[in-house]
Design a protein around this motif. Structure first.
Motif, mmCIF file in Angstrom:
data_model
loop_
_atom_site.group_PDB
_atom_site.id
_atom_site.type_symbol
_atom_site.label_atom_id
_atom_site.label_comp_id
_atom_site.label_asym_id
_atom_site.label_seq_id
_atom_site.Cartn_x
_atom_site.Cartn_y
_atom_site.Cartn_z
ATOM 1 N N SER A 15 19.496 -43.244 5.451
ATOM 2 C CA SER A 15 18.420 -42.249 5.420
ATOM 3 C C SER A 15 17.276 -42.653 6.341
ATOM 4 O O SER A 15 16.713 -41.829 7.052
ATOM 5 N N ASN A 29 22.083 -38.847 -8.475
ATOM 6 C CA ASN A 29 21.678 -39.402 -7.189
ATOM 7 C C ASN A 29 20.573 -40.429 -7.364
ATOM 8 O O ASN A 29 19.742 -40.327 -8.274
ATOM 9 N N ARG A 30 20.568 -41.422 -6.510
ATOM 10 C CA ARG A 30 19.478 -42.374 -6.458
ATOM 11 C C ARG A 30 19.342 -42.894 -5.038
ATOM 12 O O ARG A 30 20.273 -42.788 -4.228
ATOM 13 N N SER A 67 20.924 -42.675 0.320
ATOM 14 C CA SER A 67 21.094 -41.989 -0.953
ATOM 15 C C SER A 67 22.515 -42.240 -1.427
ATOM 16 O O SER A 67 23.467 -42.093 -0.662
ATOM 17 N N LYS A 108 9.982 -43.572 -8.038
ATOM 18 C CA LYS A 108 10.784 -42.387 -7.752
ATOM 19 C C LYS A 108 10.267 -41.691 -6.502
ATOM 20 O O LYS A 108 9.095 -41.829 -6.146
ATOM 21 N N ARG A 109 11.159 -40.968 -5.838
ATOM 22 C CA ARG A 109 10.737 -40.134 -4.733
ATOM 23 C C ARG A 109 9.985 -38.923 -5.278
ATOM 24 O O ARG A 109 9.978 -38.663 -6.479
ATOM 25 N N LYS A 110 9.374 -38.164 -4.378
ATOM 26 C CA LYS A 110 8.616 -36.990 -4.799
ATOM 27 C C LYS A 110 9.480 -35.987 -5.547
ATOM 28 O O LYS A 110 8.985 -35.247 -6.402
ATOM 29 N N ASP A 111 10.787 -35.965 -5.209
ATOM 30 C CA ASP A 111 11.679 -35.028 -5.888
ATOM 31 C C ASP A 111 12.219 -35.569 -7.209
ATOM 32 O O ASP A 111 13.046 -34.934 -7.860
ATOM 33 N N GLY A 112 11.745 -36.762 -7.592
ATOM 34 C CA GLY A 112 12.144 -37.346 -8.868
ATOM 35 C C GLY A 112 13.340 -38.267 -8.802
ATOM 36 O O GLY A 112 13.738 -38.848 -9.827
ATOM 37 N N THR A 113 13.934 -38.441 -7.624
ATOM 38 C CA THR A 113 15.093 -39.323 -7.483
ATOM 39 C C THR A 113 14.677 -40.776 -7.676
ATOM 40 O O THR A 113 13.772 -41.256 -6.983
#
Length: 226
Positions: free
Chosen positions: A23, A55-56, A42, A101-106
């Protein structure tokens, strides 16, 4: 996207074999400048509780050793010009949750990496129920793809030092469980990493043929049409 292809457990910790598309790559900063390269991808994992894939983000830290006689992994990443979109096979230690976590919650996990390859065969000794058997990880670009009744790919893998390098060709078949997915997603020229059973070697017309059957696979970006 990527995945953990196989994990070996021991008293000293886990060894994880990971394959996927990068990524981003971020060099160390501050006191870590020039000492580490952080490679993120990812990955998708199966959650046995929800019985769904989750996903993580996996951050792999490639460090230069203070011992000049040992591998300088950060320099290797820099010299290889790893960047977003590259598909790699990597070996790392214990994977731990960072709590971030990423902004999308991952969720974001991290691990210390030991090596990376674009093209490779790794033989694994598997012990189960007091029996020992061989599995393999084969990583490279699909040189030939047959999408017939029994789909298979042909993957060239280089071995030996550059000045004496030779190439082994692996024919990898896919069972009924993987067949439909492979026919839909795999393309010639695509980077792929397959987790397979034992490699059978047979001689034909003076050449050695390497044949095996995949149990799972990970693919990189589909090649652009020429």
């Amino acid at each position: 996207m990527g995945k953990i292809v196989h994990t070996t457990h021991s008293e000293n910790g886990d060894i994880n074999f990971v394959a996927g598309t990068i990524s981003y790559v971020a060099p160390g900063t501050g006191e870590y400048k020039g000492k580490v390269q952080n490679v993120s991808m990812s990955i998708q994992e199966y959650d046995p509780e929800t019985k769904k894939s989750v996903n993580r983000v996996l951050q792999l830290a490639f460090w230069n050793s203070d011992d000049s006689s040992k591998a300088q992994l950060a320099d290797q990443v820099k010299n290889a010009k790893l960047k977003a979109g590259n598909f790699i096979f990597a070996v790392c230690g214990n994977i731990t949750d960072t709590g971030a976590k990423r902004k999308d919650g991952t969720p974001i996990s991290k691990a210390t990496a030991f090596e990376f390859r674009f093209n490779h065969r790794r033989i694994l000794e598997i012990v189960k129920d007091e029996n020992t058997y061989e599995n393999n990880i084969i990583c490279g670009r699909v040189a030939h793809f047959s999408d017939g009744e029994n789909p298979y790919v042909r993957i060239p893998v280089n071995k030996g030092p550059k000045d004496e390098q030779t190439t082994d060709w692996y024919t990898v078949f896919f069972n009924d469980k993987l067949k439909d997915s492979v026919i839909k997603n795999v393309k010639k020229g695509q980077p792929i990493c397959v987790y397979t059973q034992k490699v059978n070697e047979k001689e034909h017309d003076g050449d050695v043929s390497h044949v095996t059957t995949a149990m799972s696979y990970v693919i990189g970006n589909t090649p652009k049409a020429s």
